[in-house]
Write an enzyme that holds these catalytic residues in place. Structure first.
Site, PDB file in Angstrom:
ATOM      1  CB  ILE A   1      -0.955  -0.001   1.205  1.00 48.54           C
ATOM      2  CG1 ILE A   1      -2.010   1.100   1.067  1.00 48.54           C
ATOM      3  CG2 ILE A   1      -0.181   0.133   2.528  1.00 48.54           C
ATOM      4  CD1 ILE A   1      -3.164   0.960   2.051  1.00 48.54           C
TER       5      ILE A   1
ATOM      6  CG  HIS B   1      -0.185   7.617  -5.825  1.00 47.10           C
ATOM      7  ND1 HIS B   1       1.174   7.505  -5.763  1.00 47.10           N
ATOM      8  CD2 HIS B   1      -0.634   6.419  -6.277  1.00 47.10           C
ATOM      9  CE1 HIS B   1       1.543   6.314  -6.161  1.00 47.10           C
ATOM     10  NE2 HIS B   1       0.462   5.621  -6.470  1.00 47.10           N
TER      11      HIS B   1
ATOM     12  CG  PHE C   1       8.538   7.103 -10.975  1.00 48.47           C
ATOM     13  CD1 PHE C   1       8.453   8.421 -10.546  1.00 48.47           C
ATOM     14  CD2 PHE C   1       8.672   6.862 -12.340  1.00 48.47           C
ATOM     15  CE1 PHE C   1       8.485   9.487 -11.445  1.00 48.47           C
ATOM     16  CE2 PHE C   1       8.710   7.918 -13.244  1.00 48.47           C
ATOM     17  CZ  PHE C   1       8.613   9.226 -12.796  1.00 48.47           C
TER      18      PHE C   1
ATOM     19  CB  CYS D   1       6.213   0.308   0.833  1.00 51.44           C
ATOM     20  SG  CYS D   1       6.042   1.645  -0.359  1.00 51.44           S
TER      21      CYS D   1
END
Length: 293
Positions: free
Chosen positions: A77, A80, A201, A218
């Site tokens: 996870i 953004h 990215f 992450c």
């Protein structure tokens, strides 16, 4: 060398909703597979959104029920949003695709981008993405404790399942810089379908990093997140970083010596196929099919 084009989808007030960008990725992916387009990198900002890769555990999601978009990339996870430069390189690679090599190229382009602003970043063994390395000894010797935290009493040294979300801002991922810990400045998560890459990215330029405090970014519990602006101690904008990132992405991706992943058979496989009694015993790269976050 392969031709590479950049498409700026939207930034600031024109930030692109995640679903809209995902649909555009799929459209470009299909066109690239059919050789109707050259290799293409979509560049954009998203409105705030959490996305979860295939390896995300339930325990890593927001505790308050904040919506999460489940996606088909690898990794776990992440978040953004505004102040984060997102890039989706859609590139046809020789098959079988060397996924690890593709991730390393993206890391290299972002490391060079940060370096042009005077910021030293690097890789961390066993973890994808681009990192600013910490120095816990410096934190103990020089930095004032945040919220009374001292490394000697840090519960993370005793508990592998420590969850910062239950323990206040002194342990929050967004405060890793004050604790002089390793902190991720760019996350990478990809998918490869039919030999063509998707996703990509997210480089933290000047976001509000407290968005990361609702999740375990992450899936990593013992490190945090940071941004270009925070590390440099001055405001750096997406507009500042965008042309620099394009330059280095082009240098690295367009000029890469693309090679297929080498799949080496074990002795048993070779014997079964050829009947040979003496075949070299080698091991397939265990990371080759991984996509990361």
């Amino acid at each position: 060398m392969s031709e590479f084009q950049f498409v700026r989808l939207g930034f600031g007030p024109d930030a692109v909703e995640y679903q809209e960008a995902w649909d555009e990725q799929r459209r470009v992916h299909a066109a690239r597979f059919a050789d109707e387009l050259p290799d293409t990198c979509l560049l954009l900002e998203h409105p705030p959104v959490y996305t979860a890769g295939r390896r995300t555990a339930d325990s890593e999601r927001p505790l308050d029920g904040t919506p999460v978009v489940d996606v088909d990339r690898g990794g776990k996870i992440t978040w953004h949003g505004p102040g984060q430069l997102v890039g989706y390189p859609i590139q046809k690679l020789p098959r079988p695709v060397d996924v690890v090599a593709h991730v390393r190229r993206l890391e290299e382009a972002l490391i060079r981008t940060c370096a042009e602003f005077g910021l030293e970043t690097s890789r961390v063994e066993g973890r994808s993405g681009v990192w600013v390395l910490g120095d816990p000894r410096q934190a103990a010797d020089q930095a004032p404790a945040l919220g009374g935290l001292t490394l000697d009493l840090d519960p993370r040294t005793q508990d592998d399942e420590f969850d910062a979300r239950f323990n206040g801002p002194e342990y929050a991922p967004s405060n890793a810089g004050q604790r002089r810990e390793d902190r991720k400045i760019a996350a990478i998560g990809i998918r490869v379908a039919k030999g063509v890459t998707m996703h990509g990215f997210a480089l933290n330029v000047n976001p509000d990093n407290t968005w990361f405090d609702k999740i375990i970014p992450c899936g990593i519990r013992d490190a945090g997140v940071t941004s270009v602006s925070y590390e440099l101690g001055r405001e750096v904008t997406i507009a500042d970083v965008l042309p620099v990132a394009e330059k280095h992405l082009r240098e690295v991706l367009e000029n890469a010596d693309l090679k297929p992943r080498t799949i080496e058979k074990t002795a048993e496989e070779s014997v079964a196929k050829t009947g040979a009694e003496s075949a070299p015993k080698t091991v397939e790269n265990p990371e080759a099919e991984k996509a990361t976050a």
